[in-house]
Write a protein that holds these residues in place. Sequence first.
Motif, short mmCIF file in Angstrom:
data_model
loop_
_atom_site.label_atom_id
_atom_site.label_comp_id
_atom_site.label_asym_id
_atom_site.label_seq_id
_atom_site.Cartn_x
_atom_site.Cartn_y
_atom_site.Cartn_z
N GLU A 1 0.62 -1.22 -0.14
CA GLU A 1 0.00 0.01 0.13
C GLU A 1 0.90 1.16 0.17
OE1 GLU A 1 -2.79 -0.29 3.14
OE2 GLU A 1 -4.05 -1.90 2.30
N ASP A 2 2.19 1.07 0.36
CA ASP A 2 3.11 2.46 0.35
C ASP A 2 4.52 2.07 0.01
OD1 ASP A 2 3.94 1.16 2.70
OD2 ASP A 2 2.74 2.57 3.76
N GLY A 3 5.40 2.71 -0.16
CA GLY A 3 6.64 2.48 -0.67
C GLY A 3 6.85 2.34 -2.32
N THR A 4 8.08 2.27 -2.52
CA THR A 4 8.33 2.46 -3.94
C THR A 4 8.11 0.90 -4.71
OG1 THR A 4 9.98 3.97 -3.76
CG2 THR A 4 10.29 2.71 -5.65
N VAL A 5 7.62 0.93 -5.84
CA VAL A 5 7.45 -0.10 -6.92
C VAL A 5 8.40 0.01 -7.76
CG1 VAL A 5 5.82 -1.57 -8.21
CG2 VAL A 5 4.95 -0.67 -6.16
N LEU A 6 9.49 -0.83 -7.67
CA LEU A 6 10.53 -0.48 -8.80
C LEU A 6 10.50 -1.42 -9.79
CD1 LEU A 6 14.07 0.55 -7.82
CD2 LEU A 6 13.87 -1.10 -9.50
N LEU A 7 10.61 -0.92 -11.22
CA LEU A 7 10.61 -1.78 -12.31
C LEU A 7 12.13 -1.56 -12.83
CD1 LEU A 7 7.79 -0.78 -12.04
CD2 LEU A 7 7.43 -0.99 -14.38
#
Length: 368
Positions: free
Chosen positions: A42-48
């Motif tokens: 629900e929070d924090g970075t989603v890194l691709l």
Amino acid sequence: MRIDSERVYLFRAGIEVNEAPFEAYRDLAHEALRRVGLALPEDGTVLLKPNATVLFPAEKRIVTHPGFLAGMADALVEKGVDAGRLVVADGQSGEQPENGNTWKGAGYTRMADSRKLTLTELNDRPSRNVPVPGGVVFEAYPIYRDVTDCAFFFNVPLAKCHNLGCTTLAIKNLMGILARPERHLCHIQEVDRPHENGIWRLTDSGLSLFEDRFYHKLCDLVAALRSLKIPRLCMVDGLVGRDGTAFNEGENYPLGWTLIGENEVHVDAVATYLMGLDTEATPYLRFAAMRGLGSNRLDEIEVVDLADGGTMTPQALEAVRSRKTLMPIARYEDGYYDRYRADGSVVPWRIDDVNRQRSADGLEPVAI
């Protein structure tokens, strides 16, 4: 459909040509990712993390296509992830500032701006030392904090061959999360210096000590990443694949698929098979299986068809396999040679160095 950590999920798109527009890549990634259920934070970075290390136009199939990242981003936003949390990041090399660097030159900047995504070049970012459980070459790796501190990690390679790795997919794509100079696993590094005098001698693997150490370095990297316990997923851009060296030398071929999975070894084994190559002969997959990181045997990996949710039979998987083998090639004094022989065995990398060592040792040369 919820992801099982050991399965691989396949989604297909029809293609008969070796070049496709942005929207075709976008639609493939979007439709595939839309079909899987993810426990997204629900929070924090989603890194691709794409394969975007060098500046080439996206249609050359040397970098992950920005359209594929666009489709992933669109699907993740639809799943409730705020676009401001999505970061596309890679460590880059061979940059050309006068040509806009990789992000601009390969089309990432325009894609990211249109979707309000963040682009991060990792080269000078802070890192932290991550121990390697069971490390063979490295006891610890410096991994960028953008990766170690993210809330979810997407590993997004493309389906192409590589002169040293044979295929460069999810596992080799992880090299871009390493800080320099450790990132340069394809070179003789400080950690290799004690072995340098005999580094081109063949070992029991049938390959040089250099290759053995390189494949162990890749396995060490997988072990380090897994030790972080970050939720992660691999997603392969396989709409159009590429044979050759991974760089200028090579041709593009229509493949028409993407693969999704958590286990990097299983994803790479299925992708390697679909590219027309023998997974049990492919060196880095042999080493990964030997170290218990996953299986390189297709009969031990369940592949799920995202079109209907069913398990694919060997015959169904064979039908998706490229009729043309995407062959990795490597340079030698007479030009280039195939890394796989007609009998399926693998020719050592840098065969000239291997044979110079064999000549010095009074041994017969290795044939290509």
